[in-house]
Design a protein around this motif. Structure first.
Motif, mmCIF file in Angstrom:
data_model
loop_
_atom_site.group_PDB
_atom_site.id
_atom_site.type_symbol
_atom_site.label_atom_id
_atom_site.label_comp_id
_atom_site.label_asym_id
_atom_site.label_seq_id
_atom_site.Cartn_x
_atom_site.Cartn_y
_atom_site.Cartn_z
ATOM 1 N N VAL A 1 29.498 0.796 3.605
ATOM 2 C CA VAL A 1 28.462 1.500 3.868
ATOM 3 C C VAL A 1 29.257 2.106 5.288
ATOM 4 O O VAL A 1 27.447 3.066 6.006
ATOM 5 C CB VAL A 1 27.022 -0.038 4.597
ATOM 6 N N GLY A 2 30.291 2.345 5.562
ATOM 7 C CA GLY A 2 30.232 3.179 6.983
ATOM 8 C C GLY A 2 29.971 2.204 8.430
ATOM 9 O O GLY A 2 29.600 3.561 9.180
ATOM 10 N N HIS A 3 29.204 1.511 8.269
ATOM 11 C CA HIS A 3 28.896 1.068 9.460
ATOM 12 C C HIS A 3 30.329 0.578 10.407
ATOM 13 O O HIS A 3 31.607 -0.316 10.025
ATOM 14 C CB HIS A 3 27.890 -0.516 9.421
ATOM 15 N N LYS B 1 37.872 0.161 -5.887
ATOM 16 C CA LYS B 1 37.324 0.315 -4.310
ATOM 17 C C LYS B 1 37.991 1.491 -3.498
ATOM 18 O O LYS B 1 36.583 2.310 -2.847
ATOM 19 C CB LYS B 1 36.782 -0.887 -2.986
ATOM 20 N N LEU B 2 39.082 1.691 -3.348
ATOM 21 C CA LEU B 2 38.776 2.780 -2.899
ATOM 22 C C LEU B 2 38.540 4.447 -3.449
ATOM 23 O O LEU B 2 38.323 5.542 -2.660
ATOM 24 C CB LEU B 2 40.745 3.186 -3.185
ATOM 25 N N ALA B 3 38.517 4.316 -4.355
ATOM 26 C CA ALA B 3 38.467 5.547 -5.600
ATOM 27 C C ALA B 3 36.509 6.040 -5.034
ATOM 28 O O ALA B 3 35.847 6.627 -4.828
ATOM 29 C CB ALA B 3 38.509 5.144 -7.321
ATOM 30 N N GLU B 4 35.224 4.268 -4.678
ATOM 31 C CA GLU B 4 34.383 4.747 -4.996
ATOM 32 C C GLU B 4 34.050 4.990 -3.440
ATOM 33 O O GLU B 4 33.227 5.735 -2.985
ATOM 34 C CB GLU B 4 33.385 3.152 -5.105
ATOM 35 N N GLN B 5 35.240 4.728 -2.310
ATOM 36 C CA GLN B 5 35.035 5.668 -1.327
ATOM 37 C C GLN B 5 35.222 6.140 -0.771
ATOM 38 O O GLN B 5 34.910 7.355 -0.237
ATOM 39 C CB GLN B 5 35.587 4.392 -0.087
ATOM 40 N N VAL B 6 36.692 7.020 -1.745
ATOM 41 C CA VAL B 6 36.712 8.715 -1.697
ATOM 42 C C VAL B 6 35.277 9.428 -2.429
ATOM 43 O O VAL B 6 35.057 10.376 -1.927
ATOM 44 C CB VAL B 6 37.737 8.992 -2.717
ATOM 45 N N ARG B 7 34.486 9.153 -3.677
ATOM 46 C CA ARG B 7 33.594 9.565 -3.887
ATOM 47 C C ARG B 7 32.281 9.588 -2.929
ATOM 48 O O ARG B 7 31.742 10.084 -2.583
ATOM 49 C CB ARG B 7 33.185 9.099 -5.538
ATOM 50 N N ARG B 8 31.899 8.220 -1.856
ATOM 51 C CA ARG B 8 31.223 8.313 -1.046
ATOM 52 C C ARG B 8 31.773 9.112 -0.747
ATOM 53 O O ARG B 8 30.846 9.917 -0.236
ATOM 54 C CB ARG B 8 30.572 6.648 -0.800
ATOM 55 N N ALA B 9 32.498 9.632 0.529
ATOM 56 C CA ALA B 9 32.979 10.778 1.559
ATOM 57 C C ALA B 9 32.992 11.947 0.522
ATOM 58 O O ALA B 9 32.507 12.590 1.725
ATOM 59 C CB ALA B 9 34.208 10.118 1.757
ATOM 60 N N LYS B 10 33.230 12.387 -0.652
ATOM 61 C CA LYS B 10 33.027 13.858 -0.826
ATOM 62 C C LYS B 10 31.585 13.671 -1.299
ATOM 63 O O LYS B 10 30.918 14.888 -0.716
ATOM 64 C CB LYS B 10 34.020 13.785 -2.376
ATOM 65 N N ASP B 11 30.845 13.215 -1.400
ATOM 66 C CA ASP B 11 29.627 13.217 -1.495
ATOM 67 C C ASP B 11 29.261 13.068 -0.539
ATOM 68 O O ASP B 11 27.943 14.331 -0.238
ATOM 69 C CB ASP B 11 28.478 11.972 -2.406
#
Length: 219
Positions: free
Chosen positions: A177-179, A86-96
């Motif tokens: 989702v960042g809400h 989950k943390l890796a997915e959030q890091v990827r989202r933040a990078k994107d």
């Protein structure tokens, strides 16, 4: 990257520390600017100890926003794997998001030569309006008051299909989702609920006393 591991109701073994070190290497590769990884393992027992689980909370700190993820499982190693994913997915989202922001800058942009604004759906106020505001004579622009459904407040509505999940899963979805809030149906109580972010990393839950009816929601 510094790693700090804390156990609540459970001891931290050398084996677990070595696995965390391996996982932190993966995270450091994805987030080279990260400076620290806090790992909190909480052991909980229910029904007189007959049911037990471990929750692993990960908090990644450094230059930029704090990124957090957590997961719960009967085995703390499995919970660690889930939380790292989950943390890796959030890091990827933040990078994107950072890449998208660089390629498609948002917000108002001022052309110094022409004095025109772009990138914002707002019409600058005229000198007369600004003068009226400064003197306390704020003009009220009307025109639709005679319409039966007129309202000065614009209300935007969205509809989503119902999703049953635990509070912990709803918090994770909200973070992904960042809400600041997330609507769901609590699988434990069947009550329509909302989780929301409070100060720091505290969360709150609001639930309706009525129960959701799957048959009615599906119709």
């Amino acid at each position: 990257m510094d790693t700090n591991i804390v156990g609540v109701g459970v001891g931290i073994t050398d084996r677990f520390r070595s696995v965390v070190d391996e996982k932190s290497t993966r995270i450091a590769t994805l987030a080279p600017r990260a400076q620290g990884l806090d790992v909190k393992v909480t052991h909980r027992a229910y029904h007189n100890g007959r049911i037990e689980d471990d929750t692993v909370e990960l908090t990644l700190t450094g230059k930029g926003p704090i990124i957090r993820a957590e997961a719960t499982d009967g085995d703390k190693f499995t919970a660690l794997d889930l939380a790292v994913d989950k943390l890796a997915e959030q890091v990827r989202r933040a990078k994107d998001k950072r890449i998208d922001a660089r390629n498609h800058p948002r917000g108002a942009r001022l052309d110094k030569e022409s004095g025109s604004l772009s990138g914002i759906d707002v019409t600058p106020a005229s000198v007369e309006v600004l003068r009226a505001v400064a003197t306390g004579e704020v003009p009220i622009i009307t025109g639709n008051e005679d319409e039966a459904d007129y309202t000065p407040v614009v209300i935007r509505t969205k509809e989503f299909g119902p999703e049953w999940m635990t509070v912990e899963e709803a918090v994770d979805r909200m973070e992904l989702v960042g809400h600041d809030f997330f609507l769901f149906i609590d699988v434990r109580s069947d009550h329509p609920s909302v989780v929301y972010r409070r100060k720091g990393w505290d969360y709150g839950v609001i639930s309706l006393t009525t129960q959701a009816n799957p048959a009615e929601l599906a119709s």
